[in-house]
Design a protein around this motif. Structure first.
Motif, short mmCIF file in Angstrom:
data_model
loop_
_atom_site.label_atom_id
_atom_site.label_comp_id
_atom_site.label_asym_id
_atom_site.label_seq_id
_atom_site.Cartn_x
_atom_site.Cartn_y
_atom_site.Cartn_z
N ARG A 1 0.83 -1.20 0.00
CA ARG A 1 0.00 0.00 0.00
C ARG A 1 0.87 1.26 0.00
N PRO B 1 -6.67 8.46 0.46
CA PRO B 1 -7.27 8.72 1.78
C PRO B 1 -6.24 8.61 2.90
N LEU B 2 -6.35 9.47 3.86
CA LEU B 2 -5.47 9.40 5.03
C LEU B 2 -6.06 8.39 6.00
N LEU B 3 -5.24 7.44 6.43
CA LEU B 3 -5.74 6.40 7.32
C LEU B 3 -5.71 6.89 8.76
N GLN B 4 -6.64 6.34 9.53
CA GLN B 4 -6.67 6.67 10.95
C GLN B 4 -5.48 6.03 11.65
N VAL C 1 -3.52 3.83 14.04
CA VAL C 1 -3.86 2.61 14.77
C VAL C 1 -2.76 2.27 15.79
N PHE C 2 -1.83 3.17 15.99
CA PHE C 2 -0.70 2.88 16.86
C PHE C 2 -0.84 3.59 18.21
N PRO C 3 -0.31 2.99 19.26
CA PRO C 3 -0.45 3.62 20.59
C PRO C 3 0.41 4.89 20.68
N LEU C 4 -0.24 5.99 20.90
CA LEU C 4 0.45 7.29 20.96
C LEU C 4 0.45 7.81 22.39
N GLU C 5 1.50 8.55 22.72
CA GLU C 5 1.48 9.25 24.00
C GLU C 5 1.63 10.74 23.76
N ARG C 6 0.98 11.51 24.61
CA ARG C 6 0.98 12.95 24.44
C ARG C 6 2.39 13.51 24.59
N ASN D 1 -0.79 15.91 0.39
CA ASN D 1 -1.23 14.55 0.67
C ASN D 1 -0.03 13.65 1.03
N GLN E 1 1.04 14.54 4.68
CA GLN E 1 -0.04 14.18 5.60
C GLN E 1 -0.09 12.66 5.81
#
Lengths: 489, 489
Positions: free
Chosen positions: B137, B242-245, B247-252, B377, B380
């Motif tokens: 992809r 399209p920009l995908l959401q 799905v990875f664990p993020l920390e602030r 794009n 992003q």
């Protein structure tokens, strides 16, 4: 997707308000671009009961001029809808170019619901997922923006909401039995939902999971994601997409110039056979009505090949309450503004009924191809799209009979001249017919390609040799009878 | 796909020859367009042993100028390759813009091979399929044409070929143990292949199954499909996807303006701590070398923030045989002609080694974004692409440490002036540095967005407060030590 889902960080209240304002304005600004560029936008709201889909939807549409959107809430299928293919009620709801359609739950809810109540077997689940992937891919391939939101809340949050709604007489009616059931079987639902989301997470139409714990925050996520999706879609125009390999069983068709057109019957033979075959067909019509088998008869052929008369000999035999003839001309503006198969999905018969199409969806790979009404990639892709469409119909149980009514060029000329010279028939011949005749060879090439690429075992083509119209009529009747008999066995 | 596969109809010999000639000419004609438009084309040949992949490949490339293509035959991974992430040896082979890369089997063969010899557990299979889908992809999203062919023959046909090859002394060497094994376990292989084909059949990079019973016919199918794919790809340019959401664990992360830059250490403290920490790090380096843990340290930060000196304090502590520093400038032409992550895949350390990047792949969302070197794009999409890239590295077992070296604007000005006024340091300051400084606010916005969107738990960012460079150096050493210690536990 849900099981490893990472809850996004809700911003502070002040930032949230600011971003909400910006996102609302952005969406309001985008609608004119969408209109101008003719972008059709399909937005799906799916998710847990009481997750607030409806209320967020209500907020989102406030930014859009009411002329530019429609909202549909999906309920259980009506009796009428149950007599159509599974995708029918979804396909007919697709928006037209330049407009939004918002669906408050749709095909996901239907499929996962059937999984949860145990009515959908594993094999049928896989089939439906395949159908849905094809449906969504056909939409995005044809320039649709498809945005899919799943509203996610925890079991605890759902319970809290259900209890709160129930405790108030004014809101208790809003808690459905389904919501409570979901809450009691949260883990089971979660795994069914998660599987569906994974199975249908197409790169061109990906899922966006919305943290729906707070309404305003959910609204912001939807608005920002929607606006970003629209931005991306507006950057593209008329993309070409890869042509997929045929996966359907095809059978070889003769080329048009290999067809023997000398076949004929005598007047006496014709009369006797016609009566006999029509009686037989009338009898079968009753039978298939009772057995609820839908039949689709598609006619294509040269101008003046005798389609009209041929169709008449079929319909004469039928109970008028159980069939419909659809003459297909150039699409109306509202039809042109949608996927080219939309107007055919809209005209599907109910189970037990017969639909006769006088010209069909094959216009895409003939007139639209040759007159440049669509791009090369569009008609090249259409063979597969049509095979997929007919596969849906066949899976639904439809008998599909496709006729190519064949004559030679001289016969056409003779019939054109006869029409021209017979006052009562002059309405049947136009300048366009003469223009098309000049492109005979191009059409012949397109027809040969079409016959090769769409002669599937489940929706086969039949050649009607129609230099002698009577021969063609008897042959059509015989094929219709045989096909129905086979299906009723 | 294989189980319901419909063998396409082989045309008559005369038609086949004619179409073969036409397809060869078409491909020969397309190569200049590919060159002009800078389209990179990756062609995968997969399929059964003895199905004739190699010989068809040999025929196909005859149409292409040798300057425009490369062929790679994939073997079992070398010792060296086994010390890199699973996708490494595949990613580094992607073609450059305007050129073909033909792979005689690739990642499919590797994965299905591991399934068949039982070394790949179900969980790891799913992970690898996910990696492969992301990889493909990322390529198509970045404008690559990816054409995937699977050469299919029946068990009987395979047996016939193996027997024929074996019966001749001159060809018997061409039958591998793997081919015979496949033939004896045909059904098992079929189901593993079929599952893989279904799992990786992306609309933007679909599988094409080639009926390989006859070589010439297989060649025609490949040529026609390839030419059609090229045609489609040439119709598009610079598509937005399209920009995908996430799905990875993020920390602030804190915003840059929230960072306290007053932190400092005294000279004595610095000396003592530096020695202690470097000794500790040197010790750990040996340990991770023995345990074969790869470490990736990524430095980003303002000009004159002190990256160079900071890196030096890390590498001083390391055994020079076990680390490499990669200074990253603007990409070379051959790098620019490929996916922007390619040059970083190429620079990955071996297991047990440390790679230090002085500037990194994050250039995509900073300088490339702000200087317009890529489209909106593109940058992003890059947050997700980078998170996916680092996920691959983390899954491989790498310790990933990302530093943002932070100073304030005044400190930068003071250091610029000092460089300008010190003859020995003048090489360190350029016009470009001054120009970038003017865009400080834009960069700050881009950096804040980058930190928010890529601060994953498996590849976290660390802020190095570097108004006092000594403080920043000690902090960097401590973080590297802690991260490695955690991984060695």
């Amino acid at each position: 997707m849900l099981e490893n889902w990472n809850r996004p960080q809700r911003p502070e209240e002040a930032e949230l308000e600011e971003r909400l304002k910006a996102a609302n304005e952005r969406l309001a600004g985008q609608q004119m671009m969408i209109k101008e560029r003719g972008l059709p936008v399909l937005v799906l709201f799916e998710g847990w009961g009481t997750a607030g889909k409806g209320s967020v939807l209500g907020k989102v549409i406030r930014n859009i001029d009411p002329r530019f959107f429609k909202v549909a809430a999906m309920d259980v299928p009506t009796q009428e809808e149950r007599r159509k293919p599974f995708l029918y009620r979804h396909f007919v709801k697709i928006p037209e170019a330049g407009k939004f359609m918002f669906l408050d739950s749709g095909w996901m809810d239907e499929v996962t619901g059937e999984c949860l109540d145990g009515t959908l077997k594993e094999k049928d689940y896989k089939k439906k997922v395949e159908s849905i992937k094809r449906f969504e891919r056909q939409l995005t391939d044809n320039g649709y923006l498809v945005m899919k939101f799943f509203f996610h809340i925890s079991q605890k949050e759902q319970k809290k909401r259900i209890d709160a709604l129930k405790s108030d007489k004014n809101t208790s009616w809003r808690v459905g039995e389904k919501d409570s059931w979901q809450n009691r079987h949260y883990d089971k639902c979660l795994s069914v939902f998660d599987r569906y989301l994974n199975d249908t997470n197409l790169p061109a139409a990906p899922w966006y999971i919305i943290d729906a714990k707070s309404r305003k925050w959910a609204q912001l996520q939807v608005l920002e994601t929607l606006a970003s999706g629209i931005d991306t879609a507006l950057k593209n125009s008329a993309m070409a997409v890869p042509l997929l390999q045929n996966v359907f069983p095809l059978e070889r068709m003769p080329k048009l110039d290999e067809i023997d057109l000398d076949k004929a019957v005598t007047q006496e033979e014709y009369r006797a056979e016609l009566d006999r075959l029509q009686e037989r067909l009338g009898h079968l019509h009753n039978k298939l009505y009772r057995k609820k088998v839908p039949v689709i008869i598609a006619y294509e052929g040269w101008d003046a090949a005798g389609k009209g008369g041929n169709i008449k000999r079929i319909t004469e035999a039928l109970d008028p309450r159980g069939f419909e003839v659809h003459p297909i001309a150039s699409p109306e503006p509202h039809e042109k503004a949608r996927h080219y198969l939309w107007r055919f999905w809209n005209r599907l018969p109910k189970t037990g009924h017969i639909a006769v199409f006088d010209r069909t969806w094959y216009g895409r790979v003939m007139v639209e191809r040759l007159e440049g009404f669509c791009r090369e990639n569009d008609w090249q892709r259409a063979y597969n799209e049509i095979n997929e469409f007919e596969r849906e119909l066949a899976d639904w149980g439809a008998v599909i009979i496709k006729f190519w009514v064949q004559i030679d060029k001289d016969t056409q000329l003779a019939r054109f001249n006869e029409r021209q010279n017979t006052p009562a028939k002059q309405w049947k011949i136009t300048e366009e017919d003469w223009r098309n005749r000049e492109k005979w060879d191009l059409y012949e090439g397109a027809v040969n390609e079409m016959l090769q690429k769409t002669n599937t075992t489940y929706a086969p083509w039949h050649i009607l040799e129609s230099n002698d119209k009577r021969y063609a009529r008897l042959k059509a009747l015989r094929i219709v009878i045989e096909s129905i008999e086979k299906a009723l066995d």
